[in-house]
Design a protein around this motif. Structure first.
Motif, PDB file in Angstrom:
ATOM      1  N   LEU A  74      31.536  12.976  14.658  1.00 20.44           N
ATOM      2  CA  LEU A  74      31.186  11.619  14.258  1.00 20.44           C
ATOM      3  C   LEU A  74      30.601  10.845  15.436  1.00 20.44           C
ATOM      4  O   LEU A  74      29.618  10.108  15.288  1.00 20.44           O
ATOM      5  CB  LEU A  74      32.423  10.894  13.718  1.00 20.44           C
ATOM      6  CG  LEU A  74      32.969  11.403  12.380  1.00 20.44           C
ATOM      7  CD1 LEU A  74      34.340  10.800  12.106  1.00 20.44           C
ATOM      8  CD2 LEU A  74      31.999  11.083  11.243  1.00 20.44           C
ATOM      9  N   ARG A  85      33.053   6.152  13.126  1.00 20.36           N
ATOM     10  CA  ARG A  85      31.648   6.434  13.418  1.00 20.36           C
ATOM     11  C   ARG A  85      30.910   5.184  13.909  1.00 20.36           C
ATOM     12  O   ARG A  85      29.966   5.277  14.698  1.00 20.36           O
ATOM     13  CB  ARG A  85      30.983   6.980  12.162  1.00 20.36           C
ATOM     14  CG  ARG A  85      29.582   7.537  12.350  1.00 20.36           C
ATOM     15  CD  ARG A  85      29.153   8.276  11.105  1.00 20.36           C
ATOM     16  NE  ARG A  85      27.831   8.845  11.257  1.00 20.36           N
ATOM     17  CZ  ARG A  85      26.698   8.251  10.874  1.00 20.36           C
ATOM     18  NH1 ARG A  85      26.748   7.050  10.288  1.00 20.36           N
ATOM     19  NH2 ARG A  85      25.522   8.844  11.051  1.00 20.36           N
ATOM     20  N   SER A 132      34.426   6.563   8.619  1.00 19.90           N
ATOM     21  CA  SER A 132      33.289   5.630   8.675  1.00 19.90           C
ATOM     22  C   SER A 132      33.516   4.572   9.743  1.00 19.90           C
ATOM     23  O   SER A 132      32.597   4.214  10.505  1.00 19.90           O
ATOM     24  CB  SER A 132      33.083   4.950   7.310  1.00 19.90           C
ATOM     25  OG  SER A 132      32.762   5.912   6.320  1.00 19.90           O
ATOM     26  N   ASN A 160      27.087  12.432   9.958  1.00 22.91           N
ATOM     27  CA  ASN A 160      27.695  11.570   8.944  1.00 22.91           C
ATOM     28  C   ASN A 160      29.061  12.132   8.532  1.00 22.91           C
ATOM     29  O   ASN A 160      29.454  13.217   8.944  1.00 22.91           O
ATOM     30  CB  ASN A 160      26.765  11.374   7.739  1.00 22.91           C
ATOM     31  CG  ASN A 160      26.465  12.676   7.010  1.00 22.91           C
ATOM     32  OD1 ASN A 160      27.338  13.525   6.842  1.00 22.91           O
ATOM     33  ND2 ASN A 160      25.228  12.818   6.546  1.00 22.91           N
ATOM     34  N   VAL A 161      29.750  11.387   7.688  1.00 23.48           N
ATOM     35  CA  VAL A 161      31.126  11.738   7.330  1.00 23.48           C
ATOM     36  C   VAL A 161      31.202  13.079   6.603  1.00 23.48           C
ATOM     37  O   VAL A 161      32.060  13.911   6.906  1.00 23.48           O
ATOM     38  CB  VAL A 161      31.768  10.633   6.463  1.00 23.48           C
ATOM     39  CG1 VAL A 161      33.157  11.069   5.976  1.00 23.48           C
ATOM     40  CG2 VAL A 161      31.880   9.343   7.260  1.00 23.48           C
TER      41      VAL A 161
END
Length: 256
Positions: free
Chosen positions: A217, A254, A251, A222-223
């Motif tokens: 991350l 990140r 999220s 992305n997740v």
């Protein structure tokens, strides 16, 4: 129907000195469901081997599950209770011994796996009514060989398991699959791993995966990508575990 055979072989120890390793008793039993023995205190060392089935062994206030291919160890002076499972009662064989050399047994865990066929031969001799001391003395030394050889390699095995997890965290990993790969009993491997590292194998797998996911991350993935690359095909399960360990969602992490 309960099948029970026990033989006292102390009379065959004539001529041996008190410093020797002395066989005292042997036998086997196919227990009835929920059959229990104890509380009881022994004056000699006693090792039971579970040929099939399962049960529980209580010693020093702790209860241990014991299954096929495992032994449980009783030392002199210990108060023990052991009970056959209600649905799958165990069939076990045992051998007892005393002497100064036997004191080494006290350093072992109360429940351990045992991979050789020693106790199967003991059970067969018990059925035949063989009580020759020298035969059983050789079997006890064989037991010692395997138990202490296994013990000396515990640390190496734990490190190998740890390295294996770090190299294969992206794959499907379970305690069962890892123990099978290393040909060790699942409960035994879990016990020695926790004793060495202070975490369970499952907890270590999670820590490695979440740590790697955090790296992915931070690197800009992305997740969903981070989830797959860290061994979580289910993004929801990944997010839930990540939040549990890191205190925030993937999220949120990140965006840091």
């Amino acid at each position: 129907m309960r099948k029970h055979k026990i033989y006292d072989i102390t009379s065959d120890n004539t001529g041996r000195t008190s410093t020797d390793l002395l066989p005292t008793v042997l036998g086997e039993e196919e227990c009835l469901p929920s059959h229990s023995f104890g509380p009881y205190i022994r004056e000699y060392f006693l090792i039971h081997y579970c040929i099939k089935g399962k049960g529980t062994f209580c010693v020093n206030g702790k209860t241990h599950e014991v299954g096929q291919g495992e032994i449980f160890i009783i030392c002199p002076g210990q108060v023990t209770v052991y009970t056959a499972d209600a649905d799958d009662p165990w069939h076990y064989a045992w051998i007892g011994f005393s002497g100064k050399e036997a004191e080494r047994i006290r350093s072992l865990a109360p429940v351990m796996p045992y991979h050789a066929e020693t106790f199967l031969r003991v059970a067969e001799f018990a059925r035949m009514g063989v009580t020759n001391c020298e035969i059983y003395l050789s079997h006890i030394y064989e037991i010692f060989y395997y138990l202490f050889s296994d013990r000396s390699t515990n640390s190496d095995v734990c490190k190998q398991v740890k390295d294996y997890i770090r190299l294969n965290y992206m794959q499907e990993l379970t305690v069962e699959s890892i123990s099978s790969r290393f040909t060790l009993n699942r409960r035994y491997l879990s016990r020695i791993f926790k004793a060495k590292y202070g975490v369970t194998i499952k907890e270590y797998i999670v820590s490695v995966r979440v740590s790697k996911a955090a790296e992915f991350l931070a690197a800009g993935y992305n997740v969903s990508e981070a989830a797959l690359m860290s061994g979580y095909p289910d993004q929801f399960a990944f997010s839930k575990m990540f939040r549990k360990v890191m205190g925030m969602s993937p999220s949120e992490y990140r965006k840091k």
